[in-house]
Design a protein around this motif. Sequence first.
Motif, PDB file in Angstrom:
ATOM      1  N   MET A  20      52.950  38.372  38.788  1.00  0.00           N
ATOM      2  CA  MET A  20      51.891  37.388  38.590  1.00  0.00           C
ATOM      3  C   MET A  20      50.508  38.038  38.545  1.00  0.00           C
ATOM      4  SD  MET A  20      53.012  34.269  38.162  1.00  0.00           S
ATOM      5  CE  MET A  20      54.207  35.069  37.100  1.00  0.00           C
ATOM      6  N   PHE A  21      50.290  39.067  39.366  1.00  0.00           N
ATOM      7  CA  PHE A  21      49.003  39.769  39.332  1.00  0.00           C
ATOM      8  C   PHE A  21      48.791  40.442  37.972  1.00  0.00           C
ATOM      9  CE2 PHE A  21      48.928  39.816  44.111  1.00  0.00           C
ATOM     10  CZ  PHE A  21      47.685  39.229  44.246  1.00  0.00           C
ATOM     11  N   VAL A  22      49.841  41.064  37.441  1.00  0.00           N
ATOM     12  CA  VAL A  22      49.728  41.701  36.122  1.00  0.00           C
ATOM     13  C   VAL A  22      49.496  40.643  35.044  1.00  0.00           C
ATOM     14  CG1 VAL A  22      50.955  43.052  34.385  1.00  0.00           C
ATOM     15  CG2 VAL A  22      51.103  43.701  36.797  1.00  0.00           C
ATOM     16  N   THR A  23      50.206  39.523  35.143  1.00  0.00           N
ATOM     17  CA  THR A  23      50.040  38.447  34.161  1.00  0.00           C
ATOM     18  C   THR A  23      48.619  37.898  34.197  1.00  0.00           C
ATOM     19  OG1 THR A  23      52.372  37.860  34.463  1.00  0.00           O
ATOM     20  CG2 THR A  23      50.972  36.248  33.359  1.00  0.00           C
ATOM     21  N   ALA A  24      48.073  37.749  35.398  1.00  0.00           N
ATOM     22  CA  ALA A  24      46.690  37.273  35.521  1.00  0.00           C
ATOM     23  C   ALA A  24      45.726  38.251  34.865  1.00  0.00           C
ATOM     24  CB  ALA A  24      46.335  37.089  36.999  1.00  0.00           C
ATOM     25  N   ALA A  25      45.941  39.541  35.107  1.00  0.00           N
ATOM     26  CA  ALA A  25      45.069  40.544  34.502  1.00  0.00           C
ATOM     27  C   ALA A  25      45.170  40.529  32.983  1.00  0.00           C
ATOM     28  CB  ALA A  25      45.427  41.931  35.038  1.00  0.00           C
ATOM     29  N   ASP A  52      35.681  37.401  37.061  1.00  0.00           N
ATOM     30  CA  ASP A  52      36.638  37.796  38.089  1.00  0.00           C
ATOM     31  C   ASP A  52      37.491  36.604  38.519  1.00  0.00           C
ATOM     32  OD1 ASP A  52      35.584  40.298  37.965  1.00  0.00           O
ATOM     33  OD2 ASP A  52      34.547  40.230  39.891  1.00  0.00           O
ATOM     34  N   HIS A  53      38.771  36.843  38.753  1.00  0.00           N
ATOM     35  CA  HIS A  53      39.673  35.745  39.102  1.00  0.00           C
ATOM     36  C   HIS A  53      40.381  35.935  40.449  1.00  0.00           C
ATOM     37  CE1 HIS A  53      41.912  38.672  36.553  1.00  0.00           C
ATOM     38  NE2 HIS A  53      42.789  38.571  37.539  1.00  0.00           N
ATOM     39  N   LEU A  54      40.223  37.093  41.087  1.00  0.00           N
ATOM     40  CA  LEU A  54      40.860  37.295  42.394  1.00  0.00           C
ATOM     41  C   LEU A  54      40.007  36.719  43.518  1.00  0.00           C
ATOM     42  CD1 LEU A  54      42.309  40.915  42.093  1.00  0.00           C
ATOM     43  CD2 LEU A  54      43.435  38.720  41.672  1.00  0.00           C
ATOM     44  N   ALA A  66      44.004  32.939  33.952  1.00  0.00           N
ATOM     45  CA  ALA A  66      44.009  34.075  34.881  1.00  0.00           C
ATOM     46  C   ALA A  66      43.924  33.610  36.330  1.00  0.00           C
ATOM     47  CB  ALA A  66      42.851  35.020  34.563  1.00  0.00           C
ATOM     48  N   ALA A  67      43.067  32.642  36.622  1.00  0.00           N
ATOM     49  CA  ALA A  67      42.893  32.197  38.008  1.00  0.00           C
ATOM     50  C   ALA A  67      44.156  31.524  38.533  1.00  0.00           C
ATOM     51  CB  ALA A  67      41.703  31.250  38.103  1.00  0.00           C
ATOM     52  N   GLN A  68      44.829  30.729  37.674  1.00  0.00           N
ATOM     53  CA  GLN A  68      46.066  30.077  38.128  1.00  0.00           C
ATOM     54  C   GLN A  68      47.146  31.101  38.432  1.00  0.00           C
ATOM     55  OE1 GLN A  68      43.949  28.992  35.707  1.00  0.00           O
ATOM     56  NE2 GLN A  68      44.687  27.042  34.850  1.00  0.00           N
ATOM     57  N   TYR A  69      47.285  32.111  37.577  1.00  0.00           N
ATOM     58  CA  TYR A  69      48.288  33.151  37.831  1.00  0.00           C
ATOM     59  C   TYR A  69      47.936  33.943  39.094  1.00  0.00           C
ATOM     60  CZ  TYR A  69      50.618  32.482  33.320  1.00  0.00           C
ATOM     61  OH  TYR A  69      51.334  31.965  32.263  1.00  0.00           O
ATOM     62  N   ALA A  70      46.641  34.230  39.279  1.00  0.00           N
ATOM     63  CA  ALA A  70      46.225  34.951  40.484  1.00  0.00           C
ATOM     64  C   ALA A  70      46.498  34.116  41.731  1.00  0.00           C
ATOM     65  CB  ALA A  70      44.742  35.310  40.393  1.00  0.00           C
ATOM     66  N   ALA A 114      41.809  30.144  44.299  1.00  0.00           N
ATOM     67  CA  ALA A 114      41.916  30.601  42.905  1.00  0.00           C
ATOM     68  C   ALA A 114      42.618  29.565  42.040  1.00  0.00           C
ATOM     69  CB  ALA A 114      42.659  31.940  42.858  1.00  0.00           C
ATOM     70  N   TRP A 115      43.690  28.976  42.552  1.00  0.00           N
ATOM     71  CA  TRP A 115      44.471  28.010  41.773  1.00  0.00           C
ATOM     72  C   TRP A 115      43.645  26.758  41.454  1.00  0.00           C
ATOM     73  CZ3 TRP A 115      49.000  27.542  39.192  1.00  0.00           C
ATOM     74  CH2 TRP A 115      49.415  26.247  38.873  1.00  0.00           C
ATOM     75  N   THR A 116      43.030  26.175  42.463  1.00  0.00           N
ATOM     76  CA  THR A 116      42.274  24.947  42.231  1.00  0.00           C
ATOM     77  C   THR A 116      41.053  25.200  41.356  1.00  0.00           C
ATOM     78  OG1 THR A 116      41.115  25.292  44.348  1.00  0.00           O
ATOM     79  CG2 THR A 116      43.052  23.861  44.363  1.00  0.00           C
ATOM     80  N   SER A 117      40.424  26.346  41.520  1.00  0.00           N
ATOM     81  CA  SER A 117      39.279  26.675  40.659  1.00  0.00           C
ATOM     82  C   SER A 117      39.729  26.828  39.216  1.00  0.00           C
ATOM     83  CB  SER A 117      38.605  27.963  41.145  1.00  0.00           C
ATOM     84  OG  SER A 117      38.083  27.808  42.453  1.00  0.00           O
TER      85      SER A 117
END
Length: 239
Positions: A20-25, A52-54, A66-70, A114-117
């Motif tokens: 998921m981290f790689v997918t977000a990136a 930035d999404h982390l 990206a933020a949802q995956y992170a 991160a998800w809600t944002s």
Amino acid sequence: MSRFVMRATASLLLLASAVMFVTAAAQRWWPACRRGAFETDACLRLQDHVFDHLLIGDPWTPVGDAAQYAGAAMILLAGAAAVLPFLLVRRALWFAVPVAVSTTGALTVLGAHAWTSGVTGKVQPTPGITAAVLVLTVVVPVAAGIWATRELWAGPEPGHYRWTLALAAALIVSSPLPTWLLGPVVVLYSSHDTSPWSDAVVALPLAAAAVLVWKVAPRGAAPAPAPRRRPGTLADLPG
């Protein structure tokens, strides 16, 4: 829960979090920031901290999902953090419980933020963000160091302790500060803001930890403590 199930659960959660981290990136950096294209206008624009999404803060501009995956990555990692202390630490609940509660809570807070944002497209007010980052920056390295030291004094076989050190190192490197510092080193590029793909580097120690769990975690049930003898009985007499 058996040791095998705990090992499998922790390993799968660590691997899923890494993916998921790689997918977000990839949502942020691909295809604009392919290797060799880091200095292009499109890639330089994406290196701005506003994407930035982390760790999301105002001002912020979402990029894809990206933020949802992170957020999903951190929630999965929270699940692994809830299992690992009880899997690795033997008969020391005073140590395992606070580590599990604090790291799981911190990762859940950051993941939910991160998800809600990402879902709403704007930064959501989430209490405890600073405390969550502080917990992960301090508790994870300290707890991993204490655990590895305890294993050393427990007198395991040299081969086992090498795997223990490797797992401790992987857990320490996966915490925020080492990841932020090592990201540019791994991608061989230092940006004025966020180095391309540096936010995916955390996947490497997480994947390593997923494998090392199978080498380090004790097999079978933890041995029961030896019964204590009462003083003053025949069992205490010499011969």
